[in-house]
Motif scaffolding. Structure first.
Motif, short mmCIF file in Angstrom:
data_model
loop_
_atom_site.label_atom_id
_atom_site.label_comp_id
_atom_site.label_asym_id
_atom_site.label_seq_id
_atom_site.Cartn_x
_atom_site.Cartn_y
_atom_site.Cartn_z
N SER A 370 0.82 -1.21 0.00
CA SER A 370 0.00 0.00 0.00
C SER A 370 0.85 1.26 0.00
CB SER A 370 -0.93 -0.01 1.21
OG SER A 370 -0.20 -0.02 2.42
N ARG A 374 0.51 4.23 -2.73
CA ARG A 374 0.33 5.62 -2.30
C ARG A 374 1.42 6.53 -2.87
NH1 ARG A 374 -0.46 5.01 4.07
NH2 ARG A 374 -0.82 7.28 3.96
N GLN A 399 -12.03 -0.32 1.02
CA GLN A 399 -12.43 0.27 2.29
C GLN A 399 -12.69 -0.77 3.36
OE1 GLN A 399 -14.99 4.09 1.78
NE2 GLN A 399 -15.47 2.82 -0.01
N LYS A 402 -7.77 -2.42 6.33
CA LYS A 402 -7.07 -1.33 7.02
C LYS A 402 -6.20 -0.52 6.07
CE LYS A 402 -3.62 -0.63 10.68
NZ LYS A 402 -2.83 -1.30 11.75
N PHE A 403 -5.35 -1.21 5.29
CA PHE A 403 -4.39 -0.50 4.44
C PHE A 403 -5.04 -0.02 3.15
CE2 PHE A 403 -2.02 -3.51 7.09
CZ PHE A 403 -1.22 -2.61 7.78
N ARG A 406 -6.57 3.37 3.72
CA ARG A 406 -5.60 4.47 3.67
C ARG A 406 -5.35 4.91 2.23
NH1 ARG A 406 -1.13 2.32 8.14
NH2 ARG A 406 -2.56 2.31 9.92
N GLU A 409 -8.31 6.99 1.25
CA GLU A 409 -8.23 8.32 1.88
C GLU A 409 -7.27 9.22 1.13
OE1 GLU A 409 -7.17 7.37 5.86
OE2 GLU A 409 -9.24 6.95 6.49
N ASP A 410 -6.11 8.68 0.68
CA ASP A 410 -5.17 9.47 -0.10
C ASP A 410 -5.79 9.91 -1.43
OD1 ASP A 410 -3.33 9.21 1.86
OD2 ASP A 410 -1.84 8.12 0.68
#
Length: 420
Positions: A370, A374, A399, A402-403, A406, A409-410
């Motif tokens: 991840s 990102r 979603q 967990k990763f 993120r 979200e980015d």
């Protein structure tokens, strides 16, 4: 449960000191410590009696720095305990006393004026009781005074250093570079003095390190001296460091301190022939080093500071197993560095390879993968558009982890997907 202590010299040193202060020995036989009585007649066992420390603060340090240093302990190594005292707890247990000695040592390292040491009774003890200056005691006090002087010089150099201080520091280092470099306080003095010395003097001091590079690198103190040498001196005076490491390139890169030396060499002497030979040795095991907990820092330094040919070899190594590297704790970090420091063409090639990979969703949901995804999203490119298009269709799956969350979200922060 009780083992006798056999003093090395019962009626000199702290034995004589005890009598001097009115303490009387109930068992005058020189072979055993026995029990003692204070001037008021109270019996006690001196190594664990608080007034013993208060009355004779230097009795122990004078014989080597510990409450039983300078005393031969029973053959089985057991240390006697006072009757009624729990050896595992209390203010005078073994653990407590070890902690106190460590605190004193830490205080000494911070001390520069000697005031703290004097308050603790270290300096005054030897002066107040000259009879304690036996061979062992004198050596201990000399070591302390030497450490105190080194700490003072280091502090003065860090504050600027007058010509007299610099000359004094250089005189202290001459003939002692290796010995001091391997010591906690000594290595700090070496690091502080080298930038203040002239080039000729610094080169002369560093010559003493010839033949000791691996020994210094293996030391938790000496490795800092090697790093400072590389940072301060020109390439011509530091080429011996890389030369002495030839033949053990991979081993140095995998070493917890050696990896630091390799990074400094790449930062300051990447064009040196000796450094180039050493780096080429490492590149022969590029895949292994890329995935190593220490060596991956060296591979990352190659991408940032290495020659173009070295960067090309690292890139080729990464491309052979790109997804597998992206899922690895250490190799994923190297890929992130590659996306920052490689040329635009090379970055785009890696990015597209990952964007078109069948494992892209797996990467986005993986603990280490991840981070790579990102990093790809952080740079505007064709690959980013491809990644967003593929991940947008799998937002619910992302979603749910967990990763993956993120990554989503980015994407939202960058405005690549709409907020819920």
């Amino acid at each position: 449960w009780l083992k006798p202590l056999r003093p090395k010299n019962p009626y000199s040193g702290w034995f004589a000191m005890a009598h001097e202060h009115g303490y009387r020995h109930h068992a005058p036989d020189a072979a055993y410590l026995g029990s003692w009585a204070d001037p008021g007649g109270q019996d006690y066992w001196p190594p664990f009696y608080p007034q013993w420390f208060a009355a004779m603060p230097g009795a122990f340090d004078a014989f080597g720095g510990g409450f039983v240093q300078g005393i031969d302990v029973a053959a089985d190594g057991d240390v006697p305990v006072s009757p009624g005292v729990d050896a595992g707890a209390g203010p005078h247990s073994q653990t407590y006393l070890r902690r106190q000695r460590r605190k004193k040592a830490a205080g000494l390292a911070r001390s520069v004026g000697g005031a703290e040491a004097a308050d603790a009774g270290h300096l005054s003890a030897g002066k107040a009781h000259p009879n304690l200056r036996s061979t062992a005691g004198a050596a201990s006090l000399d070591r302390f005074e030497d450490d105190e002087r080194i700490a003072q010089l280091q502090k003065a150099l860090e504050e600027g250093g007058s010509p007299e201080i610099i000359a004094d520091a250089i005189a202290t280092l001459r003939g002692n570079m290796v010995r001091l470099s391997l010591q906690p306080l000594g290595c700090r003095l070496v690091q502080a003095a080298l930038p203040h010395a002239s080039l000729a003097v610094a080169a002369e001091l560093v010559e003493e390190l010839y033949g000791h590079v691996w020994e210094l690198i293996s030391s938790p103190h000496g490795n800092y001296v090697v790093q400072r040498t590389i940072e301060v001196l020109p390439e011509a005076q530091t080429s011996f460091i890389a030369s002495e490491l030839h033949g053990r390139g991979a081993a140095v890169a995998k070493h917890r301190f050696g990896c630091r030396i390799c990074c400094r060499l790449l930062e300051h002497t990447a064009n040196s022939e000796a450094t180039t030979v050493l780096i080429e040795e490492m590149l022969e095991q590029c895949r292994d080093l890329t995935r190593h907990s220490y060596a991956h820092h060296v591979i990352s330094a190659m991408l940032e500071h290495g020659l173009t040919t070295q960067q090309t070899k690292v890139l080729s190594c990464l491309e052979k197993d790109l997804v597998d590297h992206a899922l690895n704790r250490n190799a994923s970090y190297v890929i992130e560095k590659a996306l920052v420091h490689l040329g635009e063409t090379d970055r785009e090639r890696i990015s597209l390879a990952l964007a078109n990979s069948d494992e892209l969703l797996q990467l986005a949901q993986h603990q280490f993968g991840s981070f790579v995804v990102r990093a790809l999203l952080a740079h505007q490119s064709k690959a980013r558009q491809r990644i967003v298009a593929r991940l947008a269709t799998a937002l619910p799956d992302l979603q749910s982890t967990k990763f993956g969350l993120r990554v989503v979200e980015d994407m939202r922060k960058l405005g690549l997907v709409a907020h819920d």
